[in-house]
Each structure stands twice: as structure tokens, then as C-alpha cells.
Scaffold this motif. Structure first.
Motif, short mmCIF file in Angstrom:
data_model
loop_
_atom_site.label_atom_id
_atom_site.label_comp_id
_atom_site.label_asym_id
_atom_site.label_seq_id
_atom_site.Cartn_x
_atom_site.Cartn_y
_atom_site.Cartn_z
N PRO A 47 37.07 -0.82 69.17
CA PRO A 47 35.75 -0.43 68.77
C PRO A 47 35.67 0.69 68.01
O PRO A 47 34.57 1.11 67.24
CB PRO A 47 35.00 -0.20 70.12
CG PRO A 47 36.15 0.28 71.08
CD PRO A 47 37.23 -0.39 70.57
N ILE A 48 36.62 1.31 67.49
CA ILE A 48 36.99 2.69 66.87
C ILE A 48 37.08 2.16 65.34
O ILE A 48 36.48 2.69 64.56
CB ILE A 48 38.01 3.53 67.38
CG1 ILE A 48 38.11 3.89 68.68
CG2 ILE A 48 38.32 4.59 66.36
CD1 ILE A 48 39.05 4.50 69.33
N ALA A 58 49.98 -0.36 72.44
CA ALA A 58 49.15 -0.73 71.42
C ALA A 58 47.84 0.14 71.62
O ALA A 58 47.33 0.92 70.68
CB ALA A 58 48.62 -1.93 70.97
N ARG A 59 47.01 0.20 72.68
CA ARG A 59 46.11 0.82 73.17
C ARG A 59 46.22 2.39 73.11
O ARG A 59 45.52 3.02 72.54
CB ARG A 59 45.52 0.26 74.66
CG ARG A 59 44.54 1.14 74.86
CD ARG A 59 43.76 0.59 76.24
NE ARG A 59 42.69 1.28 76.72
CZ ARG A 59 42.54 2.29 77.33
NH1 ARG A 59 43.37 3.09 77.88
NH2 ARG A 59 41.32 2.85 77.70
N GLN A 60 47.57 2.90 73.59
CA GLN A 60 47.89 4.19 73.77
C GLN A 60 47.73 4.68 71.99
O GLN A 60 47.53 5.74 71.79
CB GLN A 60 49.21 4.56 74.48
CG GLN A 60 49.03 4.34 75.78
CD GLN A 60 47.81 5.49 76.27
OE1 GLN A 60 47.93 6.71 75.73
NE2 GLN A 60 47.24 5.03 77.17
N CYS A 68 41.38 9.94 69.91
CA CYS A 68 40.48 9.68 71.11
C CYS A 68 41.44 9.88 72.39
O CYS A 68 42.60 10.13 72.27
CB CYS A 68 39.91 8.39 71.15
SG CYS A 68 38.88 8.01 69.58
N VAL A 69 40.45 10.14 73.53
CA VAL A 69 41.26 10.07 75.00
C VAL A 69 40.70 8.65 75.71
O VAL A 69 39.62 8.52 75.62
CB VAL A 69 41.12 11.53 75.44
CG1 VAL A 69 41.78 12.49 74.81
CG2 VAL A 69 39.44 11.67 75.85
N ASP A 70 41.30 8.54 76.68
CA ASP A 70 40.82 7.67 77.63
C ASP A 70 39.91 8.15 78.66
O ASP A 70 40.24 9.43 79.14
CB ASP A 70 42.20 7.16 78.55
CG ASP A 70 41.89 6.01 79.52
OD1 ASP A 70 40.89 5.46 79.32
OD2 ASP A 70 42.86 5.52 80.25
#
Length: 99
Positions: A47-48, A58-60, A68-70
Motif C-alpha cells: 500500500p506504500i 520482502a515485507r521487512q 515504516c514500522v510494523d
């Protein structure tokens, strides 16, 4: 319970400590002991920036590259008190203001 490893020379599972193959009837009657595994995250569009993200790694990278942070890593508020007096007055919650 014995631990088994794969032996290339014998082309079968062998006991890690003794080196004996897993052949007797008692051992065959039990199912093969394997480690528990779980699947990776399904792919999704970020979404970014709109890039395709496939998996946890890949998410990290996506979160790091976009600063960004989780949301699960954010500190949790435990006291339930409000800090903004204007917001508290608007929502009739002045009793929840920090003192």
C-alpha cells in the motif's frame, strides 16, 4: 525417541547416535518424525509504493525502504488516559485526562 538423519551412502534414514538404519517393524509402524513447518505470507501489493511483496523477508525490506514500522511493534498504551484536553472536552471525556 531416536533422532534420524538422512545418509547419502545408505540412501535411507539412520539413527543419528548409532548409525543404524530405520528398518525394524516398531520403527516402521510409527510415522516418520519431521519438523513442524508453516507457510510464508501470501503475496500482496504494497500500500506504500505499489510494489509486489512476496513473503516475510520482502515485507521487512519494504517497511525498511519506506521508513515504516510494523503496527504490531508499536508500544501499547496501558494507562488509558488522554493527553489532549481539547479532544477530551469535545468528546465529553475530561475525566480521562492525565493529571
Amino acid at each position: 525417541m531416536p533422532t534420524y538423519v538422512y545418509s547419502r551412502e545408505r540412501d535411507c534414514m539412520v539413527d543419528k547416535e548409532t548409525g543404524l538404519p530405520m528398518l525394524n517393524q516398531e520403527e516402521r509402524a510409527r510415522p516418520l518424525q519431521t519438523p513442524m513447518t508453516y507457510g510464508d505470507l501470501p503475496g500482496y501489493r504494497s500500500p506504500i509504493d505499489g510494489k509486489w511483496i512476496e513473503g516475510r523477508r520482502a515485507r521487512q525490506y519494504d517497511l525498511q525502504s519506506n521508513n515504516c514500522v510494523d503496527a504490531n511493534d508499536l508500544p501499547k498504551k496501558t494507562n488509558g488516559k488522554l493527553k489532549n484536553a481539547k479532544f477530551a472536552a469535545k468528546h465529553n471525556a475530561t475525566h480521562l485526562l492525565e493529571r
